[in-house]
Design a protein around this motif. Structure first.
Motif, PDB file in Angstrom:
ATOM      1  N   VAL A 128       5.467  11.668   0.229  1.00  0.00           N
ATOM      2  CA  VAL A 128       5.238  10.657  -0.792  1.00  0.00           C
ATOM      3  C   VAL A 128       5.750  11.148  -2.143  1.00  0.00           C
ATOM      4  N   VAL A 129       6.198  10.212  -2.961  1.00  0.00           N
ATOM      5  CA  VAL A 129       6.584  10.481  -4.350  1.00  0.00           C
ATOM      6  C   VAL A 129       5.577   9.766  -5.240  1.00  0.00           C
ATOM      7  N   ASN A 130       5.030  10.468  -6.202  1.00  0.00           N
ATOM      8  CA  ASN A 130       4.119   9.796  -7.116  1.00  0.00           C
ATOM      9  C   ASN A 130       4.341  10.236  -8.547  1.00  0.00           C
TER      10      ASN A 130
ATOM     11  N   ASN B 170       2.872   5.338  -6.651  1.00  0.00           N
ATOM     12  CA  ASN B 170       2.801   6.050  -5.376  1.00  0.00           C
ATOM     13  C   ASN B 170       3.785   5.402  -4.407  1.00  0.00           C
ATOM     14  N   LEU B 171       4.797   6.174  -3.971  1.00  0.00           N
ATOM     15  CA  LEU B 171       5.856   5.623  -3.122  1.00  0.00           C
ATOM     16  C   LEU B 171       5.987   6.454  -1.852  1.00  0.00           C
ATOM     17  N   ALA B 172       5.778   5.823  -0.706  1.00  0.00           N
ATOM     18  CA  ALA B 172       5.966   6.512   0.572  1.00  0.00           C
ATOM     19  C   ALA B 172       7.449   6.711   0.841  1.00  0.00           C
TER      20      ALA B 172
ATOM     21  N   LYS C 207       0.820  -1.214   0.000  1.00  0.00           N
ATOM     22  CA  LYS C 207       0.000   0.000   0.000  1.00  0.00           C
ATOM     23  C   LYS C 207       0.852   1.261   0.000  1.00  0.00           C
ATOM     24  N   ASP C 208       2.111   1.121   0.418  1.00  0.00           N
ATOM     25  CA  ASP C 208       3.021   2.265   0.425  1.00  0.00           C
ATOM     26  C   ASP C 208       3.973   2.254  -0.763  1.00  0.00           C
ATOM     27  N   SER C 209       3.798   1.315  -1.676  1.00  0.00           N
ATOM     28  CA  SER C 209       4.682   1.223  -2.839  1.00  0.00           C
ATOM     29  C   SER C 209       3.921   0.607  -4.000  1.00  0.00           C
TER      30      SER C 209
ATOM     31  N   GLN D 105       6.155  13.904  -9.092  1.00  0.00           N
ATOM     32  CA  GLN D 105       5.841  14.845  -8.008  1.00  0.00           C
ATOM     33  C   GLN D 105       6.395  14.339  -6.684  1.00  0.00           C
ATOM     34  N   ASP D 106       7.054  15.233  -5.962  1.00  0.00           N
ATOM     35  CA  ASP D 106       7.626  14.916  -4.651  1.00  0.00           C
ATOM     36  C   ASP D 106       6.969  15.821  -3.613  1.00  0.00           C
ATOM     37  N   SER D 107       6.250  15.226  -2.661  1.00  0.00           N
ATOM     38  CA  SER D 107       5.588  15.984  -1.593  1.00  0.00           C
ATOM     39  C   SER D 107       6.337  15.767  -0.286  1.00  0.00           C
TER      40      SER D 107
END
Length: 748
Positions: free
Chosen positions: A618-620, A608-610, A499-501, A635-637
């Motif tokens: 997160v990076v998505n 979507n990568l935590a 769920k995180d990757s 996108q890097d948040s």
């Protein structure tokens, strides 16, 4: 390798520009009164004229002095033997006018806005301060000369580092090529061998290039060197002599005494331990903010042994302390502080420049206990509206016990005296962190930041957050450190839940994407501050906000598109809590509400990568599908206890597919844009838009900075036009208007 824009598919040609911008702009955009050095555009300025370099005088021990009108009426001074003309040509003592503190403060304020004031501005200032226009003119000339001299010292430090790196690379290549030399004549047999391999050819070419670069850097360093080298000195002898003298080069330059530096470092360590461990009455917790406040009277009494005087300084004091646990083992954390490149990577939003000026002691053991080095750093906020802080300091690494270590920073007076006291705006009193080794790769960090700064004019929007000590304080440093450590943990992890990757099939692909996102965010932080790397010109947006414009030319960096790049930055206050603003901007479902590039198309989340514990870290990868084409966005948040960022960049489909499979991302060209979100520093501001009712009267507004970078033309020889500035002006204005409309804060 760079991006060949001419060979890309039609749907990727506009990757680095908004649809409203043209990629084939011609002509030149001239900055008003400023030399655009960072963009490679050499503009005529006062300094290149003879009158600018003549008749400038200064007094390093006091305020800047300029010649009064009488100086230019003085008769020539003749030899003592010329007795016939004694009556006509008498020696006159030059008269100087020492500016008052108020006059200097007013001229400094104008200098920050316009280093090259026009005649009208100088005339107005002279009338306001009661000075002659020529005095004002010469003060500004003198000030520009001083700043240029300081920048040259900084560049010298960077050149020295680059010189050492190139020398090592040249040495390695020379050894490789020597293996193919004839033992009798010394000729490189590979040069006459028709079957020479491609690798050997490349080595020969690279070696020649590196030799040329070394000579170029050596020439640049020559004017700063405290010694001269005979032209007849052999190359080997020259290199050996440079190696012997390089370590003490800056100690000689600044006139520093090693034993004195060690004594200052030891006393600073003792003070830092007290500052980090003592409670009340030294530190008092604020009822309103919950932050610890330094009781200065108690500080003077407690640190009497470390301080020569007990009077409260005339400069502005910032003191703060924070304690957190970070997920990084002790040896790696210590190394990150002692390696200047790793230190810059840890704090990209805080450090725009940093260099190790000199190594006083390398320390002992793997953790380098007792290491001491002289450093320079330029500290920034992510906005060009707040001036950077330049500081020279000594950094010491010292073991306190089996589990505790100290990283201590303290400024040395002798350095500032040699540079020019009028240019030193910020000094470090004993600051740094106490690091306690915990189990399972964790460390407890007590961070103390203690700065002594000259009072300066701060834009009203940022005055509260800067004057409260938040902008450059301990909370900012330690929150950024936590974020960096979490990113490393998730980068190295092999058991990240699905769920995180999502959207990435392999561990190598996950690492490659996270590494690319980190480079993108670092590049964004580097591009939008007030560092001397940039020359900003202010224009007004369609909606009345100030926009700062800068340009640069990328000639050979494969990490971003080649050509002329235009940057536009605008900072505003919004009556919206930082959480609401951050969640809105990172939500792909609402991207079309503000992003002009999306053109109303649908946005799909591909991966979507935590990269942290908070759901906002997160990076998505997003795919924007419109009627005509599709655009891929990385996108890097990032969010911490101090600051939040949303950074994004368009990427080529083939490039991002390659990275997803685990290929190296270092040569993938990206040009990031994005947003920085800060609390406004005003506690308990009511009536702001908040996501939760209970936060309605506890959260303040947001200091919001948006930055856009556009590839104007892939040819670096093409110059800017006013049309390109107009286009990016429209981009900033429309984006801000869309954000305000979506969050219903047009009247804020």
């Amino acid at each position: 390798m760079g991006v060949n824009m001419s060979n890309t598919p039609p749907h990727t040609k506009d990757l680095f520009s908004s649809p409203v911008l043209s990629l084939s702009l011609a002509g030149i955009f001239r900055y008003a009164g400023e030399a655009a050095e960072t963009s490679g555009m050499e503009m005529a300025s006062d300094e290149v004229r003879q009158e600018d370099t003549a008749d400038i005088s200064s007094d390093n021990s006091g305020p800047v002095r300029s010649r009064s009108e009488e100086d230019f009426d003085c008769d020539d001074v003749h030899d003592g033997d010329d007795k016939d003309n004694d009556d006509k040509n008498r020696k006159k003592k030059r008269k100087y006018h020492r500016h008052t503190t108020e006059q200097i403060r007013e001229m400094e304020a104008l200098f920050k806005e316009s280093p090259h004031p026009d005649e009208k501005q100088r005339q107005k200032l002279s009338q306001q301060l009661g000075l002659a226009p020529r005095q004002v003119k010469f003060w500004f000339q003198n000030r520009r000369t001083q700043i240029k001299a300081l920048q040259e010292r900084h560049e010298n430090s960077l050149l020295k580092t680059e010189l050492d790196k190139l020398r090592e690379e040249t040495k390695a290549m020379r050894e490789t090529i020597n293996k193919s030399c004839c033992p009798n004549c010394g000729m490189v047999t590979a040069t006459i061998d028709a079957s020479m391999s491609t690798e050997e050819k490349q080595l020969l070419i690279e070696n020649a290039k590196l030799k040329a670069e070394v000579e170029k850097l050596r020439t640049a360093l020559g004017k700063f060197s405290p010694r001269t080298t005979s032209p007849t000195t052999s190359s080997a002898g020259h290199d050996e002599e440079e190696n012997r003298n390089s370590l003490g080069f800056y100690s000689v330059l600044f006139g520093l005494d090693k034993s004195r530096i060690m004594d200052v470092a030891n006393r600073a360590t003792e003070e830092l331990i007290k500052m980090a461990t003592m409670g009340e009455p030294l530190w008092v917790r604020s009822v309103e903010t919950g932050r610890e406040i330094l009781n200065y009277d108690e500080y003077v009494k407690e640190m009497a042994a470390e301080n020569s005087g007990s009077e409260r300084p005339k400069t502005f004091i910032e003191a703060s302390r924070e304690t957190e646990v970070v997920f990084m083992d002790l040896p790696r954390l210590l190394q990150s502080f002692l390696d200047v490149n790793q230190w810059k990577e840890m704090f990209p939003c805080l450090i725009s420049k940093a260099v190790t000026v000199d190594v006083i002691s390398n320390g002992e053991g793997s953790n380098r206990n007792g290491a001491v080095q002289l450093m320079f750093a330029e500290l920034q906020m992510l906005t060009p509206m707040v001036p950077t802080r330049e500081v020279y300091f000594v950094r010491c690494c010292k073991q306190l016990s089996d589990e505790q270590w100290a990283i201590v920073d303290v400024s040395i007076d002798k350095v500032e005296d040699n540079i020019d006291a009028s240019l030193v705006k910020c000094r470090k009193r004993p600051s740094g962190c106490i690091i306690e080794d915990k189990s399972n790769g964790h460390c407890k960090v007590i961070w103390v930041e203690h700065l002594e700064c000259q009072k300066s004019t701060i834009h009203t929007m940022y005055r509260t957050i800067v004057n409260s000590g938040l902008a450059f304080g301990a909370r900012h440093w330690i929150a950024t450190l936590q974020l960096h450590c979490e990113r490393l943990v998730f980068y190295m992890a092999t058991n990240v839940p699905m769920k995180d990757s999502t959207g990435v099939a392999t561990l190598a692909g996950r690492k490659s994407i996270l590494k690319l996102a980190q480079r993108m965010t670092w590049s964004f932080c580097h591009a939008i501050g007030a560092s001397s790397f940039h020359t900003w010109t202010m224009v007004t947006s369609k909606t009345g906000e100030d926009i700062r414009i800068s340009s640069r030319k990328n000639l050979n960096d494969p990490g971003e598109p080649l050509g002329v790049i235009l940057s536009a930055v605008s900072s505003v206050w919004l009556p919206v809590s930082t959480n609401v603003l951050f969640d809105f901007l990172r939500d792909e479902a609402r991207r079309s509400e503000w992003d002009i590039m999306s053109s109303g198309g649908s946005v799909q989340s591909v991966a979507n990568l935590a990269k942290g514990k908070d759901r906002g870290n997160v990076v998505n990868i997003q795919k924007i599908q419109s009627k005509d084409n599709s655009v891929w966005i990385l996108q890097d948040s990032c969010t911490s206890a101090y600051e939040s960022m949303v950074v994004y960049a368009p990427v080529e489909f083939a490039g991002i597919q390659s990275v997803l499979t685990g290929c190296d991302s270092s040569n993938l060209a990206i040009l990031p844009s994005g947003f920085s979100i800060l609390p406004d520093g005003i506690e308990g501001r009511p009536l702001v838009i908040s996501s939760r009712q209970e936060e309605k009267y506890t959260e303040g507004g947001s200091l919001f900075t948006m930055a856009f970078q556009i590839l104007v033309n892939p040819s670096p020889t093409v110059k800017l036009t006013t049309e390109s500035v107009e286009s990016v002006n429209n981009l900033v204005s429309c984006t801000l208007r869309n954000i305000k409309t979506s969050l219903q804060c047009e009247d804020g």
